[in-house]
Write an enzyme that holds these catalytic residues in place. Structure first.
Site, short mmCIF file in Angstrom:
data_model
loop_
_atom_site.label_atom_id
_atom_site.label_comp_id
_atom_site.label_asym_id
_atom_site.label_seq_id
_atom_site.Cartn_x
_atom_site.Cartn_y
_atom_site.Cartn_z
CG ASP A 38 -6.74 -2.07 -3.62
OD1 ASP A 38 -7.65 -1.89 -3.09
OD2 ASP A 38 -5.31 -2.71 -3.42
CG HIS B 47 -6.21 -2.65 0.09
ND1 HIS B 47 -5.26 -1.46 -1.06
CD2 HIS B 47 -5.48 -2.12 1.00
CE1 HIS B 47 -3.93 -1.28 0.14
NE2 HIS B 47 -4.16 -1.29 1.48
CB SER C 53 -0.64 -0.03 0.68
OG SER C 53 -1.89 1.00 0.77
#
Length: 716
Positions: free
Chosen positions: A653, A688, A568
């Protein structure tokens, strides 16, 4: 946003080139052609700066949905390429998966916690991916009630997340949220625990949690914008009512703020919280009066954060008003404006005050000093205070399920890089602790076989950056040892040293594992965060590079054996350090990486963009644009040699959209000058957080490890 371990086979799948000293065999990467993404020039003109983006078209699936097949075809081609390139490790990956899974205690049960007369816990069963959410009334010997059988609920779904379990004050109703897409957009359901039936109300587009009023009929929830996924409205619902007629009780007009609604532990108040990175405010009503208008606690002040906790006779406020590292204040229940705040714990330059847990007679203060967590216990009647003693130099301790306001027992968790996660009850009056459970590592684990250290690397500006590391005793300190350096460094999130049984598969094969506690996190206080965000973001990247160089200087590893990993915003870190010091790393794993910073921050239709302006800056401002462009990984790809690279993402995501890593990989392929490995893995079913089941995510870890082991020539 870990587990376990066994051995390997089929050496014939690996090349015969052998390192005589280590008896390792170099992996033979297949000689196949990588996918070549189509170039469709798109011109971006910002502040007079013209940039041509050849891969802007990859946003199509996000904008147009399933009708846009071209980008999906490209992602599938990359997946096929990865499968071919890693084919020689397939048996090893399967073996690693079994090894990781073998350390998990499949039939297990969480430590029960008491809330309003019931003991709540989850339990898992042999071979099942999910869990059962259960309770017992009054005693652990009472009959079990299975409130939700998530194993059964998840059948037929590639992804399934159940969250936000909230029991009504009379213990008869339960609200919970479900996401089957992996976009963190939850549908709320209400279950009658007396009859087992679901209410007809189904509330879509929420965060998944609710706050019950004391009438056991009314609850409040947070609604999301279906496009940007921003939390925009707090809604009120009454059981039996039409969801489309739910009342808006608060609407956030500032799209840089996150909002949420919650219930005080004492059950007396309902709070609405609204906050950005630098400022916040709170509204509240009595939980006995759900139709009352929410009252502002203290109007929002620029650059002031505050968080509210209710005691019997007053409110406590954790705030950074004139206090960089936060301080604790108090005020009367009926006079909440800042002019009525009185200091309880003053600001301390060397101690970050992170939060408080309230009890009727005690207050537990979570702090951070010298990069380590600590818990202070305060007797509200006498004013006496003491700290828990944890007995290790590097560790993580934090409060957990303390649901009962009238309790004198603190529940907390403790772990370190070598100590499995442990749950304790602490008698705050008697100062006695009781270990309730420690994570069981199947297959045998001896903490004495491993060593942890806390080191400090000197950054280029002279700042000392902490590094936590763990390794199996007996490794060589001659530069020949492989080392995986992990980092994050954003949002003030502290990457504390914790145990991971999956990590044993690295350590037992001779890897050192290290965490770089770089600026942008909050390990060393609020200033540590301030010095790694906005116009100081570059510190995050140079800190990480300097940590890598320090570990090489200390002979823990060398350039040919140094690896990096981050996800991330940590994926942004990976992209930046790869551009800035490509020669330092033999390989990098970038998970769901935020690498197209400028384009994403310019597009306010992309989920969460506006919430991030206080973290990265708003590129509509030229100074912010220029600075952001100077480090954005996608913008700074050059015709030069790069490290071996494995990139992972998820098609759904919601935090970092799939097209960022896809564009990044495509541009790297077209630009870099080396012949090193570049792989992209897109999970077409998840978002995610990766896979939702207890075991499926282990396949991703097995892939990551197989990539590292292939680069190191480790074959079993």
């Amino acid at each position: 946003m870990n587990k376990h371990y066994i051995s390997m086979i089929l050496l014939t799948l690996f090349a015969s080139c052998t390192d005589k000293e280590t008896n390792k065999q170099a992996y033979s990467w297949p000689n196949v052609t990588a996918p070549i993404a189509e170039k469709t020039p798109f011109k971006r003109i910002t502040h007079g700066d013209t940039v041509v983006d050849n891969y802007f078209w990859m946003i199509d699936y996000f904008k147009k949905g399933p009708d846009s097949n071209k980008v999906v075809d490209y992602l599938k081609a990359e997946n096929a390429y990865l499968d071919t390139m890693m084919a020689g490790t397939k048996a090893f990956q399967e073996s690693l998966f079994k090894e990781l899974k073998a350390r998990i205690k499949e039939k297990d049960e969480s430590v029960p916690y008491l809330k309003n007369g019931y003991y709540y816990y989850t339990r898992t069963e042999e071979g099942k991916q999910y869990y059962k959410y259960c309770r017992k009334k009054g005693s652990l010997e009472a009959p079990e009630e299975i409130l939700l059988d998530v194993d059964e609920m998840a059948e037929g779904h590639a992804y399934y997340s159940a969250t936000g379990f909230s029991i009504s004050p009379n213990n008869k109703l339960m609200a919970y949220g479900v996401d089957t897409v992996s976009r963190r957009e939850y549908v709320i359901y209400i279950k009658n625990l007396m009859t087992g039936e679901l209410y007809k109300e189904v509330i879509k587009g929420t965060t998944g949690s609710v706050a019950w009023a004391n009438d056991n009929t009314t609850f409040f929830y947070t609604a999301k914008n279906p496009v940007t996924l921003l939390t925009e409205k707090i809604m009120k619902h009454r059981l039996g009512g039409d969801v489309v007629k739910d009342q808006i009780v608060y609407e956030e007009k500032d799209n840089s703020n996150y909002i949420g609604v919650g219930r005080a532990k004492s059950g007396k108040f309902i709070y609405i919280y609204s906050g950005a990175t630098t400022s916040s405010d709170t509204r509240f009503i009595s939980a006995d009066e759900p139709d009352a208008s929410f009252k502002i606690f203290q109007p929002r002040i620029k650059d002031v954060l505050y968080d509210v906790t209710a005691l019997e006779d007053k409110f406590l406020i954790v705030t950074n008003k004139d206090a960089l590292n936060f301080k604790l204040m108090e005020c009367p229940l009926d006079k909440t404006g800042i002019e009525n705040w009185k200091e309880v714990i003053p600001h301390r330059k060397e101690v970050l005050l992170e939060g408080v847990d309230e009890f009727k007679d005690f207050l537990v203060v979570s702090e951070r000093k010298n990069g380590l967590t600590q818990l202070s216990i305060r007797n509200l009647e006498t004013g006496d205070a003491h700290y828990l003693d944890f007995g290790e130099a590097a560790y993580t301790a934090y409060t957990t399920a303390n649901m009962e306001y009238n309790s004198a027992v603190l529940r907390y968790s403790y772990t370190s890089l070598a100590t499995p996660s442990s749950t304790y009850d602490y008698q705050m009056a008697d100062r006695k602790k009781n270990l309730l459970k420690q994570q069981e590592v199947l297959g045998g684990y001896n903490v004495e076989d491993y060593k942890t250290e806390r080191l400090y690397a000197k950054a280029e500006d002279g700042t000392e950056v902490p590094i936590s590391l763990v390794y199996k005793k007996g490794i060589k300190r001659d530069g020949s040892t492989p080392l995986l350096l992990y980092g994050y460094g954003s949002y003030g999130a502290s990457m504390d040293p914790t145990f991971s049984s999956t990590r044993l598969s690295l350590l037992d094969r001779g890897f050192v594992y290290a965490i770089a506690h770089i600026r942008g996190g909050q390990e060393l206080g609020r200033q540590w965060y301030e010095d790694g965000k906005m116009m100081k973001k570059i510190n995050t990247f140079t800190d990480f590079i300097d940590c890598g160089k320090y570990l090489i200087d200390q002979k823990f590893t060398s350039k040919g054996h140094l690896y990096a990993q981050g996800g991330s915003a940590g994926g942004l870190l990976m992209g930046a350090v790869m551009n800035m010091a490509p020669e330092l790393w033999n390989g990098i794993i970038a998970q769901v990486p935020f690498v197209d910073v400028v384009n994403t921050m310019l597009d306010e239709t992309i989920p969460l963009t506006t919430n991030e302006f206080d973290e990265w800056g708003n590129p509509k401002n030229k100074v912010a644009y220029d600075y952001m462009k100077s480090y954005s990984p996608y913008e700074n790809i050059e015709a030069k040699a790069y490290p071996n690279l494995l990139v992972t993402t998820g098609l759904h995501d919601s935090q970092v959209q799939y097209f960022e890593p896809a564009k990044w990989v495509a541009k790297l392929r077209a630009t870099k000058t080396d012949k090193k490995v570049l792989l992209l893995k897109t999970d077409m079913e998840v978002g995610h957080g990766g896979a939702s089941g207890r075991f499926d995510y282990l396949k991703d870890i097995a892939l990551n490890y197989a990539f590292l082991f292939a680069l190191e020539g480790i074959v079993e």
